[in-house]
Design a protein around this motif. Structure first.
Motif, PDB file in Angstrom:
ATOM      1  N   ALA A  23      -2.121   6.760 -11.908  1.00 32.01           N
ATOM      2  CA  ALA A  23      -2.865   5.644 -11.950  1.00 32.01           C
ATOM      3  C   ALA A  23      -2.985   5.222 -13.598  1.00 32.01           C
ATOM      4  O   ALA A  23      -3.696   5.716 -14.337  1.00 32.01           O
ATOM      5  CB  ALA A  23      -4.614   5.919 -11.191  1.00 32.01           C
ATOM      6  N   GLU A  77      -3.734  -0.185 -11.642  1.00 33.08           N
ATOM      7  CA  GLU A  77      -2.292  -0.175 -10.209  1.00 33.08           C
ATOM      8  C   GLU A  77      -2.204   1.991 -10.472  1.00 33.08           C
ATOM      9  O   GLU A  77      -2.377   2.297 -11.381  1.00 33.08           O
ATOM     10  CB  GLU A  77      -1.519  -0.476 -11.019  1.00 33.08           C
ATOM     11  CG  GLU A  77      -1.938  -1.675 -11.279  1.00 33.08           C
ATOM     12  CD  GLU A  77      -0.559  -3.093 -11.623  1.00 33.08           C
ATOM     13  OE1 GLU A  77       0.228  -2.131 -12.215  1.00 33.08           O
ATOM     14  OE2 GLU A  77      -0.861  -4.372 -11.815  1.00 33.08           O
ATOM     15  N   GLN A 106      -9.802   1.491 -14.106  1.00 29.19           N
ATOM     16  CA  GLN A 106     -10.173   0.570 -13.689  1.00 29.19           C
ATOM     17  C   GLN A 106     -11.278   0.530 -15.350  1.00 29.19           C
ATOM     18  O   GLN A 106     -11.173  -0.666 -15.731  1.00 29.19           O
ATOM     19  CB  GLN A 106     -10.910  -0.022 -12.739  1.00 29.19           C
ATOM     20  CG  GLN A 106      -9.561   0.052 -11.970  1.00 29.19           C
ATOM     21  CD  GLN A 106     -10.348  -0.257 -10.128  1.00 29.19           C
ATOM     22  OE1 GLN A 106     -11.464   0.067  -9.610  1.00 29.19           O
ATOM     23  NE2 GLN A 106      -9.551  -0.941  -9.411  1.00 29.19           N
ATOM     24  N   MET A 158      -8.539   5.753  -9.766  1.00 29.61           N
ATOM     25  CA  MET A 158      -8.098   4.803  -9.889  1.00 29.61           C
ATOM     26  C   MET A 158      -9.461   4.026 -10.081  1.00 29.61           C
ATOM     27  O   MET A 158      -9.392   3.344 -11.744  1.00 29.61           O
ATOM     28  CB  MET A 158      -7.860   3.737  -8.607  1.00 29.61           C
ATOM     29  CG  MET A 158      -8.188   2.272  -8.244  1.00 29.61           C
ATOM     30  SD  MET A 158      -6.761   1.538  -9.558  1.00 29.61           S
ATOM     31  CE  MET A 158      -5.246   1.656  -8.165  1.00 29.61           C
ATOM     32  N   ASP A 176      -8.067  -3.103  -1.179  1.00 29.40           N
ATOM     33  CA  ASP A 176      -6.835  -2.704  -1.612  1.00 29.40           C
ATOM     34  C   ASP A 176      -5.859  -0.976  -1.411  1.00 29.40           C
ATOM     35  O   ASP A 176      -5.074  -1.405  -1.618  1.00 29.40           O
ATOM     36  CB  ASP A 176      -6.396  -3.509  -2.894  1.00 29.40           C
ATOM     37  CG  ASP A 176      -6.686  -4.812  -2.276  1.00 29.40           C
ATOM     38  OD1 ASP A 176      -7.115  -5.113  -1.508  1.00 29.40           O
ATOM     39  OD2 ASP A 176      -7.223  -5.379  -3.658  1.00 29.40           O
ATOM     40  N   ARG A 213       1.228   4.271  -9.431  1.00 29.55           N
ATOM     41  CA  ARG A 213       2.796   4.146  -9.039  1.00 29.55           C
ATOM     42  C   ARG A 213       2.766   5.832  -8.089  1.00 29.55           C
ATOM     43  O   ARG A 213       2.222   6.959  -8.836  1.00 29.55           O
ATOM     44  CB  ARG A 213       3.033   4.826 -10.738  1.00 29.55           C
ATOM     45  CG  ARG A 213       3.026   3.076 -11.735  1.00 29.55           C
ATOM     46  CD  ARG A 213       3.386   3.503 -12.823  1.00 29.55           C
ATOM     47  NE  ARG A 213       2.717   2.658 -13.921  1.00 29.55           N
ATOM     48  CZ  ARG A 213       2.836   2.333 -15.649  1.00 29.55           C
ATOM     49  NH1 ARG A 213       3.553   4.145 -15.844  1.00 29.55           N
ATOM     50  NH2 ARG A 213       2.994   1.552 -16.134  1.00 29.55           N
ATOM     51  N   ASP A 247      -9.989  -7.815 -14.511  1.00 29.55           N
ATOM     52  CA  ASP A 247      -9.294  -6.671 -14.660  1.00 29.55           C
ATOM     53  C   ASP A 247     -11.034  -5.758 -14.955  1.00 29.55           C
ATOM     54  O   ASP A 247     -10.779  -4.516 -14.264  1.00 29.55           O
ATOM     55  CB  ASP A 247      -8.887  -6.476 -15.949  1.00 29.55           C
ATOM     56  CG  ASP A 247      -7.021  -6.873 -15.660  1.00 29.55           C
ATOM     57  OD1 ASP A 247      -7.284  -7.511 -14.626  1.00 29.55           O
ATOM     58  OD2 ASP A 247      -6.356  -7.604 -16.571  1.00 29.55           O
TER      59      ASP A 247
END
Length: 259
Positions: free
Chosen positions: A236, A240, A217, A213, A200, A242, A29
């Protein structure tokens, strides 16, 4: 040579396997997976050379490298280590354990404080979305964002709907950067966030989404994005997205993730 193998050895192996798996997930991660694999290969080689083959000269050299290497790794990867420790402390089970030592009144007071922080932001995001005004709002959680705050203009004001909307108004000099909210205050605006280069991420999402993002992260922060093109609201969190949230969904997720 035969070894005695009992229940304690099975438990020992299972605990080591669980520890390695959890470290693997945390390193994955935090984008340090290659470092973890390299260290694992080195440790396995060291054990094989010194314990199985019993090569004394090479084993001694590797012993010295291990003792010095631990200090070198702490110096080189202090940010990643700190991030892993923060993630470990912020884990949901750890928070539940901490809640056992926190009074119900204190938890209710914290929940009410979070609610007061959330509602002005939710209302501002709704208005910004309606008018298709882009915005990027970051809620600091357990991991300090001092380095990011220093890249923008310090505000240190109470969380206010009108203030949030005015900062992201199209003619405002601070509307292009991110707003940082910490400890029930708007700490800074116009801040520069780390940009994610994750392949991605859908191509239709712009720089604001990539910045949201990136900060999610590299820290445990939660980032809200209002799209300038579509007016869609996204979150974010923990690497991930939403996407396309309604007012009710935004409020519910913020209450859950921040409370």
């Amino acid at each position: 040579m035969f070894f005695e193998f009992g229940i304690k050895d099975i438990i020992d192996i299972l605990l080591v396997a669980l520890m390695l798996y959890y470290i693997y997930r945390l390193m994955r991660d935090s984008r340090s997976l290659n470092v973890f694999i390299g260290i694992l290969v080195f440790v396995v080689t060291w054990i094989f050379v010194s314990q199985v083959l019993e090569m004394r000269l090479l084993g001694t050299i590797l012993d010295k490298l291990v003792s010095v290497g631990v200090i070198a790794l702490i110096v080189l990867f202090q940010e990643d280590i700190r991030k892993v420790l923060y993630n470990l402390g912020a884990h949901q089970r750890m928070r539940r354990l901490a809640n056992l030592f926190t009074s119900k009144k204190s938890r209710e007071r914290k929940k009410e404080g979070v609610k007061q922080d959330i509602m002005p932001v939710v209302m501002a995001c709704m208005n910004l979305s309606r008018n298709k005004v882009g915005a990027l709002i970051v809620f600091e959680r357990n991991m300090p964002l001092d380095a990011i705050v220093s890249t923008g203009d310090r505000i240190d004001a109470s969380i206010n709907q009108r203030l949030v909307e005015n900062i992201f108004f199209k003619n405002s000099p601070l509307h292009d950067g991110a707003m940082i909210i910490s400890q029930h205050r708007i700490k800074a605006a116009g801040c520069i966030l780390p940009v994610s280069h994750d392949l991605d991420i859908p191509k239709e999402l712009g720089l604001r989404h990539r910045s949201a993002m990136g900060v999610s992260q590299e820290s445990d922060a939660l980032a809200i994005v209002v799209s300038e093109e579509t007016g869609a609201i996204s979150i974010a969190f923990h690497g991930e997205f939403r996407l396309r949230l309604s007012a009710e969904e935004l409020e519910s997720m913020l209450t859950k993730d921040l409370g």
